[in-house]
Design an enzyme around this catalytic site. Structure first.
Site, PDB file in Angstrom:
ATOM      1  N   ASP A  47       0.875  -1.176   0.000  1.00  0.00           N
ATOM      2  CA  ASP A  47       0.000   0.000   0.000  1.00  0.00           C
ATOM      3  C   ASP A  47       0.911   1.224   0.000  1.00  0.00           C
ATOM      4  OD1 ASP A  47      -3.242   0.216   0.850  1.00  0.00           O
ATOM      5  OD2 ASP A  47      -2.095   2.071   1.039  1.00  0.00           O
ATOM      6  N   ASP A  80       3.543   2.907  -4.305  1.00  0.00           N
ATOM      7  CA  ASP A  80       2.598   3.788  -4.979  1.00  0.00           C
ATOM      8  C   ASP A  80       2.483   3.287  -6.418  1.00  0.00           C
ATOM      9  OD1 ASP A  80       1.259   5.782  -6.342  1.00  0.00           O
ATOM     10  OD2 ASP A  80       2.486   7.427  -5.581  1.00  0.00           O
ATOM     11  N   VAL A  81       1.300   2.794  -6.791  1.00  0.00           N
ATOM     12  CA  VAL A  81       1.167   2.155  -8.101  1.00  0.00           C
ATOM     13  C   VAL A  81       1.215   3.144  -9.259  1.00  0.00           C
ATOM     14  CG1 VAL A  81      -0.103   0.181  -7.168  1.00  0.00           C
ATOM     15  CG2 VAL A  81      -1.372   2.169  -8.054  1.00  0.00           C
ATOM     16  N   ASN A 117      -5.361  -4.769  -6.687  1.00  0.00           N
ATOM     17  CA  ASN A 117      -6.550  -4.246  -6.025  1.00  0.00           C
ATOM     18  C   ASN A 117      -6.606  -2.725  -5.993  1.00  0.00           C
ATOM     19  OD1 ASN A 117      -8.916  -4.465  -4.109  1.00  0.00           O
ATOM     20  ND2 ASN A 117      -7.429  -3.481  -2.744  1.00  0.00           N
ATOM     21  N   TYR A 173     -14.236   6.677 -12.978  1.00  0.00           N
ATOM     22  CA  TYR A 173     -14.050   5.378 -12.337  1.00  0.00           C
ATOM     23  C   TYR A 173     -14.571   4.253 -13.227  1.00  0.00           C
ATOM     24  CZ  TYR A 173     -14.197   1.862  -8.591  1.00  0.00           C
ATOM     25  OH  TYR A 173     -14.009   0.738  -7.819  1.00  0.00           O
ATOM     26  N   LYS A 201     -12.415   1.184 -14.787  1.00  0.00           N
ATOM     27  CA  LYS A 201     -12.727  -0.217 -14.518  1.00  0.00           C
ATOM     28  C   LYS A 201     -13.066  -0.977 -15.795  1.00  0.00           C
ATOM     29  CE  LYS A 201     -12.108  -0.462 -10.036  1.00  0.00           C
ATOM     30  NZ  LYS A 201     -11.004  -1.274  -9.485  1.00  0.00           N
ATOM     31  N   ALA A 243     -19.139  -3.392  -1.981  1.00  0.00           N
ATOM     32  CA  ALA A 243     -18.656  -4.068  -0.778  1.00  0.00           C
ATOM     33  C   ALA A 243     -18.413  -2.985   0.261  1.00  0.00           C
ATOM     34  CB  ALA A 243     -17.384  -4.846  -1.060  1.00  0.00           C
TER      35      ALA A 243
END
Length: 264
Positions: A51, A79-80, A106, A172, A176, A205
């Site tokens: 993370d 950090d992606v 994720n 978003y 996705k 979720a």
């Protein structure tokens, strides 16, 4: 009669991933990432959690290590949005635990802004973390698998918003939908490396962090619209990720599995 509107208790692990090593991004905190790390450990895997938030990540590592003393748990800040950090995550995970068998991508960022009001910066940040970050991690671990020669599994976290329209979610949803397309195309290429690539697409979720950053009224409305009249528990999504990572799905690749009622 079973009351499906009441969230069930998590089921016990069945050793589906015994002997495997997994890396999970965006795994700190209370969401799907940390639930996935917990489920993979419960299924017998050793896990590297990652993370960008160092304090929460360390806390998550300590909690998981205490809960699963028989398993190896490590952490790596990443950090992606940084190719260098993503590449280092894969190198460090393989070095620390000896190999990588499973990569769970994720990391993602949402928001709620109509297109007419959306800035370039808002659009770019959501796409960079959610889609580009998944690409960077996929590329890095495919390079690892190519050199390692033992094959593996990638599971991406997409969303039903890759299919559904929702007000204020254009950035978003576009990201996705891109994750879904990346999943399908990379799966075709990864087959030659002995690597399967699939994705989950949850509807909603619910967990404390989501409640903190999203309107409670909106979350309540979305949950009420599902067939069971409730949101998924993070562990329910994590269990599907574990299944896709296991040998129960050896002939599945390039698939996006909806973890939702699809508003049946």
């Amino acid at each position: 009669m079973t009351d499906l509107s009441t969230p069930p208790q998590p089921v016990a692990g069945h050793g589906l991933l015994a002997g495997k090593v997994a890396v999970v991004t965006a795994a700190a905190g209370t969401g799907i990432g940390s639930a996935t790390a917990r489920r993979l450990l419960d299924e017998g895997a050793d896990v590297v959690v990652s993370d960008w938030h160092e304090r929460r990540l360390k806390q998550t590592e300590e909690e998981l290590a205490a809960a699963f003393p028989q398993r190896r748990v490590a952490s790596a800040v990443c950090d992606v949005t940084s190719t260098e950090q993503v590449d280092e995550l894969v190198r460090a995970a393989a070095n620390r635990l000896g190999r990588i068998d499973i990569m769970v991508n994720n990391a993602g960022l949402g928001g709620e802004t109509p297109v007419v009001d959306m800035t370039d910066e808002q659009w770019d940040r959501v796409l960079d973390i959610t889609l580009n970050g998944t690409f960077r991690c996929t590329r890095a671990v495919l390079n690892y698998f190519r050199d390692a020669g033992h094959g593996g599994v990638i599971v991406n976290n997409a969303s039903v918003l890759g299919w559904r329209a929702q007000h204020g979610q254009a950035h978003y949803a576009a990201a996705k939908a891109g994750v879904m397309a990346l999943t399908r195309c990379s799966a075709v290429e990864a087959a030659a490396l002995g690597v399967r690539v699939n994705a989950v697409a949850p509807s909603i979720a619910r967990h404390p962090f989501l409640d903190k950053v999203t309107s409670t009224d909106l979350l309540d409305r979305l949950a009420a619209g599902e067939a069971y009249g409730r949101a998924a528990e993070p562990w329910e999504v994590a269990a599907t990720i574990a299944m896709l990572a296991s040998d129960y799905t050896t002939y599945m690749t390039g698939e996006v599995v909806s973890v939702s009622s699809q508003r049946a």
